[in-house]
Write an enzyme that holds these catalytic residues in place. Structure first.
Site, PDB file in Angstrom:
ATOM      1  N   LYS A 118       0.861  -1.188   0.000  1.00  0.00           N
ATOM      2  CA  LYS A 118       0.000   0.000   0.000  1.00  0.00           C
ATOM      3  C   LYS A 118       0.891   1.229   0.000  1.00  0.00           C
ATOM      4  CE  LYS A 118      -4.492   1.041   0.313  1.00  0.00           C
ATOM      5  NZ  LYS A 118      -5.688   0.278  -0.066  1.00  0.00           N
TER       6      LYS A 118
HETATM    7  P1  NAD Z   1     -13.136   8.001  -2.490  1.00  0.00           P
HETATM    8  O1  NAD Z   1     -12.132   9.036  -2.211  1.00  0.00           O
HETATM    9  O2  NAD Z   1     -13.628   7.809  -3.879  1.00  0.00           O
HETATM   10  O3  NAD Z   1     -14.422   8.185  -1.543  1.00  0.00           O
HETATM   11  C1  NAD Z   1     -14.330   8.310  -0.151  1.00  0.00           C
HETATM   12  C2  NAD Z   1     -15.683   8.744   0.374  1.00  0.00           C
HETATM   13  O4  NAD Z   1     -15.649   8.739   1.789  1.00  0.00           O
HETATM   14  C3  NAD Z   1     -16.092  10.154  -0.052  1.00  0.00           C
HETATM   15  O5  NAD Z   1     -17.479  10.185  -0.319  1.00  0.00           O
HETATM   16  C4  NAD Z   1     -15.770  10.983   1.195  1.00  0.00           C
HETATM   17  O6  NAD Z   1     -16.544  12.175   1.291  1.00  0.00           O
HETATM   18  C5  NAD Z   1     -16.144  10.000   2.275  1.00  0.00           C
HETATM   19  N1  NAD Z   1     -15.530  10.306   3.563  1.00  0.00           N
HETATM   20  C6  NAD Z   1     -14.236  10.609   3.817  1.00  0.00           C
HETATM   21  N2  NAD Z   1     -14.079  10.852   5.128  1.00  0.00           N
HETATM   22  C7  NAD Z   1     -15.281  10.688   5.705  1.00  0.00           C
HETATM   23  C8  NAD Z   1     -15.758  10.799   7.036  1.00  0.00           C
HETATM   24  N3  NAD Z   1     -14.936  11.115   8.049  1.00  0.00           N
HETATM   25  N4  NAD Z   1     -17.067  10.563   7.274  1.00  0.00           N
HETATM   26  C9  NAD Z   1     -17.896  10.228   6.275  1.00  0.00           C
HETATM   27  N5  NAD Z   1     -17.499  10.109   4.996  1.00  0.00           N
HETATM   28  C10 NAD Z   1     -16.211  10.336   4.720  1.00  0.00           C
HETATM   29  O7  NAD Z   1     -12.484   6.622  -1.936  1.00  0.00           O
HETATM   30  P2  NAD Z   1     -12.866   5.137  -2.324  1.00  0.00           P
HETATM   31  O8  NAD Z   1     -11.914   4.664  -3.371  1.00  0.00           O
HETATM   32  O9  NAD Z   1     -14.330   5.012  -2.532  1.00  0.00           O
HETATM   33  O10 NAD Z   1     -12.449   4.372  -0.981  1.00  0.00           O
HETATM   34  C11 NAD Z   1     -13.304   4.299   0.145  1.00  0.00           C
HETATM   35  C12 NAD Z   1     -12.840   3.166   1.051  1.00  0.00           C
HETATM   36  O11 NAD Z   1     -12.843   1.946   0.299  1.00  0.00           O
HETATM   37  C13 NAD Z   1     -11.413   3.312   1.582  1.00  0.00           C
HETATM   38  O12 NAD Z   1     -11.340   2.731   2.868  1.00  0.00           O
HETATM   39  C14 NAD Z   1     -10.594   2.468   0.613  1.00  0.00           C
HETATM   40  O13 NAD Z   1      -9.387   2.008   1.173  1.00  0.00           O
HETATM   41  C15 NAD Z   1     -11.567   1.336   0.371  1.00  0.00           C
HETATM   42  N6  NAD Z   1     -11.347   0.576  -0.860  1.00  0.00           N
HETATM   43  C16 NAD Z   1     -11.329   1.190  -2.072  1.00  0.00           C
HETATM   44  C17 NAD Z   1     -11.136   0.427  -3.215  1.00  0.00           C
HETATM   45  C18 NAD Z   1     -11.188   1.028  -4.587  1.00  0.00           C
HETATM   46  O14 NAD Z   1     -11.192   0.272  -5.560  1.00  0.00           O
HETATM   47  N7  NAD Z   1     -11.262   2.328  -4.734  1.00  0.00           N
HETATM   48  C19 NAD Z   1     -10.923  -0.967  -3.110  1.00  0.00           C
HETATM   49  C20 NAD Z   1     -10.958  -1.551  -1.855  1.00  0.00           C
HETATM   50  C21 NAD Z   1     -11.176  -0.782  -0.732  1.00  0.00           C
END
Ligand code: NAD
Length: 428
Positions: A118
């Site tokens: 990561k």
């Molecule tokens: P992103 O940046 O596209 O979206 C994140 C979302 O979370 C946004 O809507 C943001 O406003 C919200 N957010 C941030 N802080 C917050 C808080 N304190 N309270 C409420 N909402 C909050 O990110 P993403 O890619 O969707 O990733 C989200 C989660 O999923 C992360 O934990 C990431 O590690 C995990 N994840 C992502 C992927 C991927 O393919 N993108 C794969 C596996 C896991």
């Protein structure tokens, strides 16, 4: 072994953060591991490599700014490192270490041939212009270049990084190497070696595993009430797939606040509003609610797709959903896990629920290396099959051992990693 002796000297005890969560999870899984693999467990409690880099960039104003970046390879026993890159003002070494370790377990749970890695940069990307963000991404990529390679370590998107970021990473790596290397990063634009279906893959995996769990719990998806935290890449796709399947998304929360509509939110209208207003609040047909009301929403399913530590001892008692699905990595603290278990709430853990992203990243990598691209139907069908099989294996392990799904997923994943170590032996 107790956790104190498992803390690496470069991480002071007061800065343990998410890494401590991971160590507690390993403690909980250790007694359930096959006896011949159990003595190897300490391998999991230290990352193999952690690189800290300075990322200096020229701002548009002409001034110079420095940012701290990390790339951690937790374990490479089963293949090259794989895991996303996060841009966030609260990124720490502890967080990146934990995220890299969860990638090790996750890649093993869905049995893709990758180790866990990561990366992250401690930066608020909202404060940078697009040109500054490009310079930051390129300099960070150059600094971690020594670890990267399509057969060494392959980044992907995470919070605040997207297809454009991945295109810059691919280009920077390729320029430094003197040859175009598509397979060094996944989550790229489709026109640049990206895979069809990658954008929605994590949300799709969240949806598929929820459908499987709901079947076991006797819960109908059509008509189910769903609350979703996080409306980014993962949360938005998951919410859309639930709505398409006839569920009602009754509450949403992102960094701007929380909204609700017990009759079901109009997701397209909310998305359009968020795009123009950069906030969920005030979206058409939605009432603004506070965080406490969000957590206590009268819903059947709660999807958490934002950040770590969102479900904790303070709010775990408020949750009314029967099923929690971890789209985010590490959203539930170990204390909250125990509370939810006591309350009979089923949790589909991150290392299973959000593995759809890395699964299609694996497909993207295979397509790039073989220079032969698949149709979206092929990708979705293979993704659904892998997610369903992984879910069935975890569910069965939980049932037969009488443990919760998180521990069962960790048993499955950790045993695969430790078996690879056992077979490879200890070098030299
Ligand atoms: P992103 O940046 O596209 O979206 C994140 C979302 O979370 C946004 O809507 C943001 O406003 C919200 N957010 C941030 N802080 C917050 C808080 N304190 N309270 C409420 N909402 C909050 O990110 P993403 O890619 O969707 O990733 C989200 C989660 O999923 C992360 O934990 C990431 O590690 C995990 N994840 C992502 C992927 C991927 O393919 N993108 C794969 C596996 C896991």
């Amino acid at each position: 072994m107790n956790n104190v002796s498992r803390i690496p000297s470069y991480l002071s005890p007061e800065h343990l953060g998410p890494w401590e969560t991971f160590l507690i999870q390993v403690d909980r899984v250790e007694p359930h591991l096959a006896p011949e693999l159990r003595p190897l467990t300490p391998i999991l409690t230290r990352p193999m490599r952690a690189l800290i880099v300075d990322v200096p960039i020229r701002l548009d104003s002409g001034e110079m700014a420095h940012f701290e970046g990390y790339r951690v390879q937790h374990n490479l026993a089963r293949g090259p490192g794989k895991g996303g890159i996060r841009f966030h003002p609260q990124v720490t070494l502890s967080e990146v270490m934990a995220l890299s370790a969860w990638m090790t377990v996750k890649n093993a749970v869905v049995n893709v041939p990758f180790g866990g890695a990561k990366g992250g940069v401690r930066v608020d990307p909202k404060q940078l212009s697009l040109a500054e963000l490009e310079r930051l991404t390129r300099r960070y990529t150059s600094e971690i270049h020594i670890l990267l390679g399509q057969d060494k370590d392959i980044p992907a998107p995470d919070i605040n990084t997207n297809e454009q970021t991945m295109a810059w990473i691919m280009d920077t790596y390729s320029m430094n190497e003197g040859r175009t290397t598509m397979g060094v990063v996944t989550g790229k634009p489709v026109s640049l070696g990206g895979s069809l279906g990658r954008k929605d893959a994590t949300g799709r995996g969240v949806f598929v595993t929820t459908v499987e769990a709901a079947r076991h719990l006797g819960l109908e998806i059509a008509g189910a009430r769903v609350a979703v935290q996080g409306f980014g890449n993962v949360g938005e796709a998951a919410a859309r797939l639930f709505a398409e399947a006839g569920a009602r998304v009754v509450a949403l929360q992102d960094g701007s606040g929380s909204i609700a509509n017990p009759a079901g939110l109009d997701l397209q209208a909310v998305k359009a509003w968020r795009q123009t207003q950069r906030s969920l609040l005030g979206a058409p047909g939605a009432e603004t609610i506070d965080a406490e009301r969000f957590w206590s929403t009268d819903a059947d399913i709660l999807v958490v797709a934002a950040m770590e530590n969102q479900i904790n001892a303070a709010n775990a008692g408020l949750i009314r959903a029967r099923l929690i699905v971890e789209g985010a990595n590490g959203p539930t603290t170990p204390e909250a896990d125990l509370i939810l278990q006591e309350r009979g709430i089923t949790v589909i853990p991150d290392v299973l629920a959000n593995a759809g992203g890395v699964t299609v990243s694996y497909f993207e990598w295979v397509q790039d290396i073989s220079a032969f691209f698949w149709t979206e139907d092929e990708i979705n069908a293979r993704l659904d099959r892998i997610m369903r099989e992984a879910f069935a294996a975890v569910w069965e392990a939980a049932r037969s051992k009488g443990i919760v799904l998180r521990t069962a997923a960790f048993v499955l994943g950790c045993e695969r990693v430790l078996l690879a170590h056992k077979l490879r032996g200890l070098y030299p």
